[in-house]
Structures are given as C-alpha cells and as structure tokens.
Write a protein that holds these residues in place. Structure first.
Motif: not given
Length: 378
Positions: A90, A93, A102, A136, A138, A158-159, A162, A186-187, A190
C-alpha cells in the motif's frame, strides 16, 4: 553605491532570517493553509460498477503488468532469487491537492508520484515476492494536518478501496503461497486497520510471513495487541510486524509526538507517552543499534527521483527510548524531501533498501522452514 548595495544585501539577509524564523514558528499553520481542503467532504462517485480490482488498470504493480515499476533495481544490481511469496503493498500519500479530500483515480500527477514510491519502496521485495500494489483513492496530504471530521471520512473512504483491493488480491494471487504485507505512511495506517479489523484471527493471518508497517507510529501498549501478529523480536522471526520511523540527528520529532500523544487507539486506549515499535531494519532485531558498515545499501536518488545509486555503509541505525530510528548526524544528501525536524520519513525504505531485501528473504525462509536461493550481496 557600494555601501547602498551592502545595505540592500544586509536587508535581504535579515528578511530571509525573519522569514525562516516565522516559518519555523508557524510552519504547521502555513502547511494547513496550503494543504487542508476547505470544502466539505463529498464521497466520489464510484466508477461503474465500482473499483474493479480484477482489472489490471486498477493496479500500479502486479505480476502481469508490463513495465512493472516494482520490478526496478538499481544499476549493477542483478537479483537471482525466484519469488516464493505474494506481497501486497500500500503506497504512501502522493496526492497533495486541496481541491478534493480524496485523490481521483485519474489524477495524473499523484499517480506518477505513487509509481515512484512503488519503484523505490516495493522494489526492495521484488526477488522475494510477486508484488501487487493497488491504486486507491487516498486521502489528501492535508487530511493529516487537521482534526476536521471530513479528514476521518476521507481516510475511511480510502480504506474501503484498500480493503476491496486486498480481497481481490487474495482471489487472484496463488492460494498456496505465503503473504508478505508492506506499506508506508498513509499506506501503513490503512495496513494497521486491515490487520486489526480483517486479518487478525482469520485464516489469512496464518499465511502472513511478515508485515512491514513502516513510517507510521505503532504504540506497543495501545495498538500492537490488536493487530494479531506480534512484534518481530529477532532477525529470524516470521509471522510478525516490523516498523520504524527515520530521523537524522539532532532529531526533533515534535510534529509526530504532539499528534501521537493526543491520540487514542480505536478502543479508546490513550497513546500518550507510550513507546512506539521500532525494529532496526539493519539488524532485523527489535530495538538496539547498528553501525553504518552493516548497512548493505542505501538508495541515494537523483534529483527527480527517477534513478538511484546503491551506496553501501551510508547510515547507521539506532532505536531510541521512545521508538524513533536515529540515523546519525552525517546522513547522505537524499534530495529535497527531508521534513522539518530532520525527519527522513520519505526515505524510510530507501535508507535500508538492501537490508530490507535480506530481512524479507530471511523471514520468508524461516516461515517456509526451507532454504531459499540466496542473492549475491550488493
């Protein structure tokens, strides 16, 4: 005339010093003004019939994509091992606009940045695992600079992408292979939620050889217990979690600790004052330190981040008492993306690229209980 010129130069120097001081004092307010969306959160319309991760177009990297950015290696480095796992990555940002909460999937600039991140970060695993990295929607960078409810809505949105991507990954990747999970920033936020809410206690948990939750703080008292997998204690451990956050010295992590100490885990447990998980990426052990000579290779990028040179023994690494990873005072010039406080967040993977490869191979070998083909040292 010469005296007048000197006065002008002196005046400009004073203005620059005042400007620099003002930026240090008000940098968070300035960043918020520039990056936090002012419009209300509006859930984006879903592509019909929705984000379909069965489609290769919804992935930055997966095994069947031509010119896969995750397959990149620096010049002179030739991996020889054959992948024996599947990796779900993932990306961090890459959307910096304030026009949306987003990122639209067709936003070209953020997608180009995301590909660069996959190239420099996920590539660390490309001879160990076949890499799947989804696009995704984000949350924008400004969502992390505010407590507005809209920011939380953006992260939830965003999640959902994912999670949909991970479910498709499980359907499409070989079911008989181990899984490695990896993310950044950020990945990693998530990924923590995916571990906590979806993987922990499931049959999928038994397939996870390692989870690299990098560039996001994990409280060892408030967060770790809910993630299902334990912390990696030793270099040979498998089925465990690694995490670190890189700072050069003198380090000023206040921008991280102010937010962290004011936050709570999903169950309401306060994170205030709690230590953060730090697994040293050079040694593979929880805590401790390592000299620069043990660093097998740092990716030192060029100016536009499109290529990088692999440099051995570039930085040491030491986990401090709070859980930050300190890389000494003489860090190499990595470019223009070092954050305030000597925060090398953007380079969490690049600083230890070659050691991460060795670490992932070692943990997969331990997980499988069998020898894997070894790559030559870089």
């Amino acid at each position: 005339m010469a005296r007048r010129f000197l006065w002008i130069v002196a005046g400009l120097v004073v203005l620059l010093l005042i400007g620099a001081l003002a930026y240090r004092i008000f940098q968070m307010d300035l960043m918020k003004a520039a990056l936090v969306p002012t419009a209300e959160f509006v859930e984006q319309e879903k592509p019909e019939p929705g984000p379909t991760y069965a489609d290769a177009a919804m992935w930055i990297a997966r095994p069947d994509i031509p010119n896969n950015p995750a397959a990149w290696t620096p010049e002179g480095f030739a991996p020889t091992a054959e992948p024996r796992a599947s990796l779900f990555f993932i990306h961090p940002t890459s959307y910096l606009e304030r026009s949306h909460w987003n990122a639209p999937l067709d936003h070209e600039e953020s997608q180009e940045r995301a590909e660069l991140f996959v190239r420099s970060q996920a590539s660390a695993f490309n001879a160990i695992a076949e890499i799947w990295a989804p696009k995704y929607r984000q949350a924008t960078f400004g969502a992390f600079l505010t407590t507005k409810a809209d920011a939380e809505k953006a992260l939830d949105f965003a999640y959902r992408d994912v999670l949909a991507a991970f479910e498709a990954f499980l359907e499409q990747a070989p079911a008989d292979r181990p899984i490695i999970l990896a993310a950044h920033s950020q990945g990693s936020l998530h990924l923590m939620r995916l571990l906590r809410d979806w993987i922990a206690g499931s049959s999928v948990e038994q397939r996870v050889a390692a989870a690299y939750v990098v560039g996001w703080p994990i409280s060892t008292t408030a967060d770790l217990g809910a993630l299902g997998l334990p912390a990696c204690e030793e270099a040979e451990d498998s089925g465990c979690i690694l995490s670190w956050q890189s700072f050069a010295q003198p380090a000023d992590p206040q921008m991280v600790t102010d937010v962290y100490d004011a936050s709570a885990a999903p169950d309401g447990t306060s994170r205030a004052g709690s230590p953060m998980l730090c697994v040293n990426p050079i040694t593979g052990e929880r805590g401790g330190d390592a000299v620069a000579d043990a660093n097998l290779g740092t990716l030192v990028p060029n100016g536009d981040l499109t290529e990088a040179e692999l440099v051995e023994a570039a930085v040491p690494a030491r986990c401090d008492v709070r859980g930050f990873l300190l890389i000494g005072e003489d860090a190499p010039d990595m470019g223009n993306y070092v954050l305030p406080g000597n925060n090398y967040h953007v380079y969490d993977y690049a600083l230890f690229w070659a050691n991460i490869r060795v670490d992932a191979e070692r943990r997969l070998e331990s997980f499988l209980g069998a020898d894997l083909p070894a790559e030559p040292s870089p």
